[in-house]
Design an enzyme around this catalytic site. Structure first.
Site, PDB file in Angstrom:
ATOM      1  N   ASP A 189       0.863  -1.176   0.000  1.00  0.00           N
ATOM      2  CA  ASP A 189       0.000   0.000   0.000  1.00  0.00           C
ATOM      3  C   ASP A 189       0.900   1.226   0.000  1.00  0.00           C
ATOM      4  O   ASP A 189       1.650   1.457   0.953  1.00  0.00           O
ATOM      5  CB  ASP A 189      -0.920   0.013   1.224  1.00  0.00           C
ATOM      6  CG  ASP A 189      -1.818   1.247   1.241  1.00  0.00           C
ATOM      7  OD1 ASP A 189      -2.741   1.317   0.413  1.00  0.00           O
ATOM      8  OD2 ASP A 189      -1.559   2.147   2.071  1.00  0.00           O
ATOM      9  N   GLU A 273      -2.066  -1.590  -5.566  1.00  0.00           N
ATOM     10  CA  GLU A 273      -3.372  -1.069  -5.940  1.00  0.00           C
ATOM     11  C   GLU A 273      -3.277  -0.317  -7.261  1.00  0.00           C
ATOM     12  O   GLU A 273      -2.295   0.368  -7.541  1.00  0.00           O
ATOM     13  CB  GLU A 273      -3.908  -0.143  -4.836  1.00  0.00           C
ATOM     14  CG  GLU A 273      -2.936   0.919  -4.389  1.00  0.00           C
ATOM     15  CD  GLU A 273      -3.414   1.654  -3.158  1.00  0.00           C
ATOM     16  OE1 GLU A 273      -4.622   1.558  -2.867  1.00  0.00           O
ATOM     17  OE2 GLU A 273      -2.597   2.307  -2.503  1.00  0.00           O
ATOM     18  N   CYS A 324     -12.325  -3.909   6.598  1.00  0.00           N
ATOM     19  CA  CYS A 324     -11.649  -4.614   7.685  1.00  0.00           C
ATOM     20  C   CYS A 324     -11.009  -5.890   7.147  1.00  0.00           C
ATOM     21  O   CYS A 324     -11.646  -6.670   6.418  1.00  0.00           O
ATOM     22  CB  CYS A 324     -12.642  -4.952   8.795  1.00  0.00           C
ATOM     23  SG  CYS A 324     -11.906  -5.874  10.176  1.00  0.00           S
ATOM     24  N   CYS A 327     -13.025  -9.115   9.265  1.00  0.00           N
ATOM     25  CA  CYS A 327     -14.410  -9.498   8.991  1.00  0.00           C
ATOM     26  C   CYS A 327     -14.907  -9.040   7.630  1.00  0.00           C
ATOM     27  O   CYS A 327     -15.973  -9.474   7.177  1.00  0.00           O
ATOM     28  CB  CYS A 327     -15.337  -8.952  10.076  1.00  0.00           C
ATOM     29  SG  CYS A 327     -15.413  -7.133  10.131  1.00  0.00           S
ATOM     30  N   CYS A 345     -16.316  -5.547  14.140  1.00  0.00           N
ATOM     31  CA  CYS A 345     -15.740  -6.605  14.984  1.00  0.00           C
ATOM     32  C   CYS A 345     -14.723  -6.075  15.986  1.00  0.00           C
ATOM     33  O   CYS A 345     -14.246  -6.836  16.837  1.00  0.00           O
ATOM     34  CB  CYS A 345     -15.073  -7.666  14.115  1.00  0.00           C
ATOM     35  SG  CYS A 345     -13.619  -7.092  13.213  1.00  0.00           S
ATOM     36  N   ASP A 352      -2.660   1.670   7.129  1.00  0.00           N
ATOM     37  CA  ASP A 352      -1.963   1.281   5.903  1.00  0.00           C
ATOM     38  C   ASP A 352      -1.685  -0.215   5.869  1.00  0.00           C
ATOM     39  O   ASP A 352      -1.780  -0.850   4.812  1.00  0.00           O
ATOM     40  CB  ASP A 352      -0.658   2.062   5.778  1.00  0.00           C
ATOM     41  CG  ASP A 352      -0.900   3.552   5.585  1.00  0.00           C
ATOM     42  OD1 ASP A 352      -2.018   3.912   5.171  1.00  0.00           O
ATOM     43  OD2 ASP A 352       0.022   4.347   5.847  1.00  0.00           O
TER      44      ASP A 352
END
Length: 400
Positions: A189, A273, A324, A327, A345, A352
């Site tokens: 990232d 990305e 997340c 979850c 959660c 990052d």
């Protein structure tokens, strides 16, 4: 059976021309700038005609017209013909990228802003002999050869960076095609506060070279504005600004090379990305994004991974900072600055690092070997990225 492929590698050396040689090189650079602007204007005038009367000259047409032009202009004839012809080929490639909507139309070259390279494309007309490069019509240039060449030398380009000259030699190296690697996989990232955050939990700080030099640059640029235009003191002040920019660029390139080489050696697949960096640079964070060198880093990763059999995979970046990693819940309220705390959660992590884990989970594992084989095909020459040099058209082109 071991397959041999050809890789292209560039070697860059510092050259020290004599005052007489430097004067002639500067004259050649000015002549090439004039030739570029003339040939570019010829192409623009051809496009400006009515649709049924358009005549767009090719590189082949303009190179043929170069003979008559050099006979009329002795200062242009002093430049080696191969160097002039290669410049017209590069202009043609720039227009092809424009037609394919990969870049904007080529702009005019301006003195003091655009530094044109002097490229000799034929390996038989130049040579590297010990600690000197013999260039056509210029003689031996003292060169600091800090590492030996690999493979077969093809082209030699002389380029000026302010008050320094460099020679870039492109070589073709025959190597055994590396086996495609798909492991280990790591996701990155890219950020501003931290240059890199990987899925293994490591944060790489952003050195911010440009931001740390801004105060010195501001003082140097104010000095330029106070100097009289056309004076020698103004030229010295402009040279100081150029040196500061050059130092920042070299510092950034060094960090990008070190980080990309480290990742290419230790991992088979790197996931990043997919970002529209060109569009993001138009926003408020343009200076910080450009200082981090996101696009340049991805470019280095791509070709260094290809050398070792690895691959670079780009995945969608939408909502990666709001999802997340435990979850999968998506909520903008989960991210608070650099801290990520899932509202569903309760998972807590660095924002990052959490985004890097999301990028890794989005990578399609079944498609990774396909991506690696595509990179291998690019190395072997099956997928060529070279732009075609068009041949003579049936219609006559206007005089250059």
């Amino acid at each position: 059976m071991i397959r041999v492929v050809i890789q292209r590698k560039a070697f860059r050396f510092r050259v020290y021309p004599t005052p007489t040689q430097e004067t002639r090189l500067l004259a050649w650079e000015s002549a090439l700038r004039w030739l570029w602007n003339l040939a570019n204007e010829q192409r623009r005038m051809g496009l400006a005609r009515p649709r049924d009367e358009r005549r767009f000259p090719t590189a082949f047409d303009q190179i043929n017209e170069l003979t008559e032009l050099r006979a009329e202009l002795p200062w242009l004839a002093d430049v080696p013909r191969n160097v002039c012809a290669q410049l017209l080929v590069e202009l043609d490639k720039a227009w092809q990228r424009c037609f394919r909507r990969l870049a904007k139309s080529p702009r005019w070259k301006r003195k003091g802003r655009d530094f044109l390279g002097l490229t000799e494309p034929h390996p038989k007309t130049w040579r590297l002999d010990g600690s000197a490069i013999r260039f056509p019509k210029i003689g031996n240039l003292r060169t600091v050869v800090h590492r030996p060449l690999e493979g077969k030398p093809k082209t030699c380009t002389l380029r000026r960076e302010g008050d320094q000259w460099f020679a870039s030699i492109l070589c073709e190296v025959e190597v055994s095609e590396p086996a495609p690697r798909v492991e280990p996989v790591i996701a990155l990232d890219r950020g501003i506060t931290h240059f890199l955050a990987d899925s293994d939990g490591k944060l790489t700080p952003n050195p911010r070279f440009y931001e740390r030099t801004m105060a010195r640059l501001a003082r140097a640029q104010r000095t330029v504005s106070r100097r009289k235009k056309g004076s020698k003191r103004r030229e010295k002040a402009k040279l100081r600004v150029m040196r500061l920019h050059r130092k920042v660029r070299r510092q950034r390139e060094h960090v990008l090379h070190v980080e990309s080489a480290r990742l290419a050696k230790s991992h088979g697949v790197v996931v990043i990305e997919k970002l529209n960096v060109a569009g993001m640079i138009r926003g408020n964070l343009s200076r910080h994004i450009a200082d981090a060198g996101w696009s340049r880093f991805a470019e280095m990763l791509r070709y260094k991974l290809a050398w070792s059999g690895g691959s670079l995979v780009e995945v969608p970046a939408a909502y990666s900072s709001q999802t997340c990693a435990e979850c999968g819940a998506i909520d903008a309220a989960s991210r608070k600055g650099e801290r990520f705390c899932c509202t569903s959660c309760g998972h807590v992590d660095h924002a990052d690092l959490n985004a890097a884990k999301i990028l890794k989970s989005r990578a399609n594992r079944s498609a990774l070997p396909v991506e690696a084989s595509a990179i291998a095909g690019l190395r072997s020459g099956k997928l060529k990225g070279k732009l075609r040099v068009p041949r003579r058209r049936s219609s006559e082109s206007s005089a250059l």
